[in-house]
Scaffold this motif. Structure first.
Motif, short mmCIF file in Angstrom:
data_model
loop_
_atom_site.label_atom_id
_atom_site.label_comp_id
_atom_site.label_asym_id
_atom_site.label_seq_id
_atom_site.Cartn_x
_atom_site.Cartn_y
_atom_site.Cartn_z
N ILE A 1 -4.22 -8.83 58.11
CA ILE A 1 -4.60 -9.77 56.92
C ILE A 1 -4.73 -9.03 55.95
CG2 ILE A 1 -6.07 -11.47 56.13
CD1 ILE A 1 -6.55 -12.30 58.85
N VAL A 2 -5.66 -7.88 55.83
CA VAL A 2 -5.93 -7.04 54.68
C VAL A 2 -5.08 -5.63 54.87
CG1 VAL A 2 -7.76 -8.26 54.00
CG2 VAL A 2 -8.15 -6.34 55.67
N SER A 3 -4.93 -4.80 53.73
CA SER A 3 -4.43 -3.56 53.97
C SER A 3 -5.56 -2.49 53.31
CB SER A 3 -3.17 -3.33 53.25
OG SER A 3 -3.21 -3.82 51.81
N PHE A 4 -6.52 -2.93 52.35
CA PHE A 4 -7.56 -2.14 51.82
C PHE A 4 -8.66 -3.18 51.58
CE2 PHE A 4 -9.86 -0.90 48.03
CZ PHE A 4 -10.06 0.45 48.44
N VAL A 5 -9.98 -2.56 51.86
CA VAL A 5 -11.14 -3.24 51.67
C VAL A 5 -12.17 -2.34 51.14
CG1 VAL A 5 -13.07 -4.82 52.45
CG2 VAL A 5 -10.77 -5.10 53.37
N ALA A 6 -12.76 -2.43 50.06
CA ALA A 6 -14.00 -1.54 49.62
C ALA A 6 -15.07 -2.55 49.01
CB ALA A 6 -13.65 -0.33 48.95
N PRO A 7 -16.29 -1.98 49.11
CA PRO A 7 -17.17 -2.66 48.32
C PRO A 7 -16.96 -2.47 46.80
CG PRO A 7 -18.19 -1.19 50.06
CD PRO A 7 -16.74 -0.99 49.84
N ALA A 8 -17.11 -3.31 46.11
CA ALA A 8 -17.09 -3.39 44.49
C ALA A 8 -18.24 -3.36 43.60
CB ALA A 8 -16.09 -4.44 44.16
N PRO A 9 -18.56 -2.83 42.56
CA PRO A 9 -19.68 -3.08 41.78
C PRO A 9 -19.81 -4.46 41.45
CG PRO A 9 -18.30 -1.67 40.52
CD PRO A 9 -17.34 -1.90 41.97
N ALA B 1 -21.09 -3.41 55.82
CA ALA B 1 -20.87 -4.04 57.18
C ALA B 1 -19.61 -4.90 57.10
CB ALA B 1 -22.08 -4.32 57.86
N ILE B 2 -19.98 -5.94 56.07
CA ILE B 2 -18.81 -6.92 55.91
C ILE B 2 -17.37 -6.32 55.44
CG2 ILE B 2 -18.10 -8.73 54.18
CD1 ILE B 2 -21.34 -9.62 53.79
N ALA B 3 -17.40 -5.36 54.62
CA ALA B 3 -16.06 -4.69 54.41
C ALA B 3 -15.75 -4.11 55.39
CB ALA B 3 -16.57 -3.64 53.14
N GLU C 1 -3.27 -17.62 57.42
CA GLU C 1 -4.24 -16.51 58.01
C GLU C 1 -5.30 -16.05 56.88
OE1 GLU C 1 -1.22 -14.32 61.12
OE2 GLU C 1 -1.36 -13.87 58.94
N ILE C 2 -4.76 -16.04 55.73
CA ILE C 2 -5.73 -15.71 54.44
C ILE C 2 -6.72 -16.60 54.04
CG2 ILE C 2 -5.72 -15.35 52.10
CD1 ILE C 2 -2.99 -13.83 52.34
N ALA C 3 -6.35 -18.01 54.35
CA ALA C 3 -7.08 -18.90 54.02
C ALA C 3 -8.19 -18.95 55.29
CB ALA C 3 -6.61 -20.25 54.18
N ALA C 4 -7.83 -18.79 56.43
CA ALA C 4 -9.06 -18.76 57.45
C ALA C 4 -9.75 -17.40 57.44
CB ALA C 4 -8.00 -18.50 58.77
N PHE C 5 -9.23 -16.52 56.82
CA PHE C 5 -9.97 -15.05 56.46
C PHE C 5 -11.15 -15.42 55.50
CE2 PHE C 5 -10.57 -11.43 53.79
CZ PHE C 5 -10.97 -10.60 54.89
N PHE C 6 -10.82 -16.32 54.56
CA PHE C 6 -11.86 -16.61 53.79
C PHE C 6 -12.83 -17.33 54.16
CE2 PHE C 6 -8.79 -15.20 50.23
CZ PHE C 6 -9.44 -14.07 49.57
N ARG C 7 -12.44 -18.35 54.92
CA ARG C 7 -13.44 -19.38 55.57
C ARG C 7 -14.48 -18.40 56.63
NH1 ARG C 7 -9.00 -22.72 55.45
NH2 ARG C 7 -8.51 -22.34 57.80
N ARG C 8 -13.73 -17.54 57.19
CA ARG C 8 -14.60 -16.66 58.25
C ARG C 8 -15.82 -16.05 57.38
NH1 ARG C 8 -10.05 -15.74 60.54
NH2 ARG C 8 -9.44 -13.91 59.69
N TYR C 9 -15.37 -15.47 56.19
CA TYR C 9 -16.44 -14.73 55.56
C TYR C 9 -17.07 -15.64 54.55
CZ TYR C 9 -14.60 -10.67 58.20
OH TYR C 9 -14.19 -9.89 59.19
N GLU C 10 -16.77 -16.99 54.39
CA GLU C 10 -17.39 -17.69 53.23
C GLU C 10 -17.26 -16.74 52.01
OE1 GLU C 10 -21.44 -18.75 54.19
OE2 GLU C 10 -20.65 -19.66 56.26
N ALA C 11 -16.05 -16.06 51.66
CA ALA C 11 -15.73 -15.59 50.77
C ALA C 11 -14.84 -16.15 49.51
CB ALA C 11 -15.05 -14.17 51.04
N SER C 12 -14.76 -15.74 48.47
CA SER C 12 -13.90 -16.29 47.49
C SER C 12 -13.36 -15.31 46.32
CB SER C 12 -14.43 -17.53 46.71
OG SER C 12 -15.80 -17.14 46.15
N VAL C 13 -12.02 -15.70 45.84
CA VAL C 13 -11.46 -14.70 44.98
C VAL C 13 -12.24 -15.09 43.68
CG1 VAL C 13 -9.47 -14.05 43.83
CG2 VAL C 13 -9.62 -14.39 46.26
#
Length: 86
Positions: free
Chosen positions: A78-86, A67-69, A29-41
């Protein structure tokens, strides 16, 4: 001719969020989440349990990152916390 030192722009070239994963989230689920958002750690897991995640480049406005956050935060399984980061 004279040479000049190239300098990087002072503004960040990428946009990030901080997030932590829900304890019940599966790796698939986490891998699919990253693909959906084209995001990377890019950093983590930090001591507070958060990961710094790249969500785009400097073309994204603050409102777009917010909006993405918000969309990410809606994925409560999948996530328990999300916030924009500097």
């Amino acid at each position: 001719g004279a040479f000049e030192t190239a300098s990087a722009p002072t503004q960040a070239s990428e946009r990030y969020v901080l997030l932590s994963f829900a304890p019940e989230a599966k790796a698939s689920e986490i891998a699919a989440f990253f693909r959906r958002y084209e995001a990377s750690v890019v950093d983590g897991q930090r001591a507070n349990g958060f990961f710094k995640v790249r969500v785009g480049d400097a073309k994204l406005s603050t409102a777009q990152v917010d909006a993405i956050a918000a969309r990410m935060k809606a994925e409560a399984g999948i996530v328990s916390f999300v916030a924009p980061a500097p």
